[in-house]
Design an enzyme around this catalytic site. Structure first.
Site, PDB file in Angstrom:
ATOM      1  CG  ASP A  77      46.651  33.639  42.654  1.00 42.23           C
ATOM      2  OD1 ASP A  77      45.446  33.446  42.924  1.00 42.23           O
ATOM      3  OD2 ASP A  77      47.374  34.399  43.322  1.00 42.23           O
TER       4      ASP A  77
ATOM      5  CD  GLU B 256      43.774  39.552  45.245  1.00 39.89           C
ATOM      6  OE1 GLU B 256      43.714  39.898  44.054  1.00 39.89           O
ATOM      7  OE2 GLU B 256      43.193  38.537  45.665  1.00 39.89           O
TER       8      GLU B 256
END
Length: 426
Positions: free
Chosen positions: A106, A312
């Site tokens: 990521d 997020e």
């Protein structure tokens, strides 16, 4: 032309050499949705049986269908950062599941192996690459990563066999995608972006994904589908005329936006106006008070409220409630004798139980995106509701985590729930 299939991993049409195909990515491997308190980048505490039965099935399916890449999660499993988990990345994903595509980190995923991030970058490079990550997402100082990796390979800290594995996997995907023959995007396809055909497909996806959670109060007839021909109807709510809210995060900006600027689409309000009979008066009030509602002779009301965009960590919530004035709008509009359907725009189940009794009908619309007419197609009966809940809808956050089979499983709406309707003759 297709790549020859592996006996344990049949590659399907998604793995074709074609300029109209893209390489799909399954993420975030694995357990990202089961972190403690649902906090982003947190620790998922569960045994292997639970990990396999709850969090892994989507990867079994996507790998079987030939997904080209898998991205690793920021989160940890029982205290071990997934970016450094050799047993799951190499031992399970690559060796046991026979995944033949490549594994991606990521964004700054290696840095976050340590706390604070980047505290020991050499260790992070070693841990991540040895875990089995093939391609590293380094947004800024990529030369630091290259220099560190090169040094570790030269000093035999990272064996050349690990580099060979990564390069072979990356080249395999690029070869199958035809990127060496056609490395640049086919710009002749850009005129299809936002085309009528694509918007109709998106509208159909909305119709299939909406879930009808309530339709009629006890002893009353169902409210939906709504009649298109009515003297005067009320459309209310913060999300009724807001394409940014319909789309959620990762739209225009990282955290999403509010409003209709820069987004081509149809809001629910506009969709209502398009759907009803020309003689029907549509009154829009974003946040009406109870007196306004009672003083007008509305045939029925459509309330569109929900969560504001997030992605997020900004989506972390300990209460999972919808922000004001959403609850107040429901209370003010769904009062008295006025028939009221609430369309809930959200990226997940939220606390709605205190208001359900006030509503005549409740629709979970999730994040329908640009095509608000997919919502009204169902509200007004051009199509019937068919959607089912893909996850359990809780009564309150004290019940969480809650999965099917748990001793305390007592949801507001169970996994797989969804009322159905038939198309109406409006």
């Amino acid at each position: 032309m297709t790549l020859k299939t592996h006996q344990h991993n049949p590659l399907t049409e998604f793995f074709l050499s074609s300029r109209t195909k893209v390489a799909a990515c399954a993420k975030h491997f694995v357990g990202d949705g089961g972190t403690t308190d649902g906090i982003n980048e947190n620790n998922t505490v569960i045994n292997m049986k639970g990990l396999l039965s709850i969090h892994m099935p989507a990867y079994f399916d996507s790998i079987k269908k030939g997904v080209a890449t898998v991205m690793i999660s920021y989160s940890s499993w029982n205290g071990v950062k997934m970016h450094a988990n050799h047993d799951l990345v190499t031992g399970f994903l690559k060796d046991k599941l026979k995944f033949r595509g490549f594994v991606i980190s990521d964004w700054q995923g290696l840095d976050r192996i340590t706390s604070p991030p980047h505290a020991n970058y050499s260790y992070s490079v070693q841990a991540g690459v040895l875990a089995g990550i093939d391609m590293i997402m380094v947004p800024n100082d990529f030369t630091v990563f290259i220099d560190d990796l090169t040094l570790q390979v030269k000093n035999n800290i990272i064996p050349m066999s690990r580099i060979d594995d990564a390069v072979k996997r990356i080249l395999r995907v690029k070869l199958v995608m035809g990127l060496f023959e056609n490395p640049m995007a086919d710009l002749s396809l850009t005129n299809q972006l936002g085309s009528k055909e694509h918007r109709e497909l998106a509208r159909d996806a909305v119709r299939r994904s909406l879930v009808l959670l309530k339709n009629g109060k006890p002893a009353n007839t169902p409210l939906l589908p709504l009649p298109k021909k009515a003297p005067k109807i009320l459309v209310a709510g913060t999300h009724a005329d807001n394409l940014g809210y319909q789309c959620g995060g990762w739209t225009i900006e990282w955290q999403g936006v509010s409003g209709n600027e820069f987004i081509v689409g149809t809001s629910v309000l506009t969709a209502v106006k398009n759907a009803v009979d020309p003689t029907t008066q549509v009154v829009y009030s974003e946040n009406p008070d109870a007196n306004f509602v009672k003083s007008n002779d509305f045939s029925y009301a459509i309330v569109v409220v929900g969560e504001t965009p997030y992605v997020e960590t900004f989506g972390d919530s300990m209460n999972l409630t919808i922000p004001e004035p959403g609850p107040s709008i429901i209370t003010n509009v769904c009062c008295g004798n006025l028939k009221c359907v609430v369309v809930l725009i959200s990226g997940r189940p939220v606390v709605i139980e205190p208001f359900v009794d006030k509503m005549d009908a409740l629709v979970a619309a999730w994040l329908p995106g640009t095509e608000g007419q997919g919502v009204t197609d169902l509200l007004f009966g051009d199509y019937g509701f068919t959607g089912k809940l893909a996850r359990t809808w809780f009564k309150n956050v004290d019940q969480l985590p809650m999965n099917v089979g748990d001793p305390h499983y007592d949801p507001l709406f169970p996994f797989g729930f969804g009322l159905t309707t038939k198309p109406a003759n409006n």
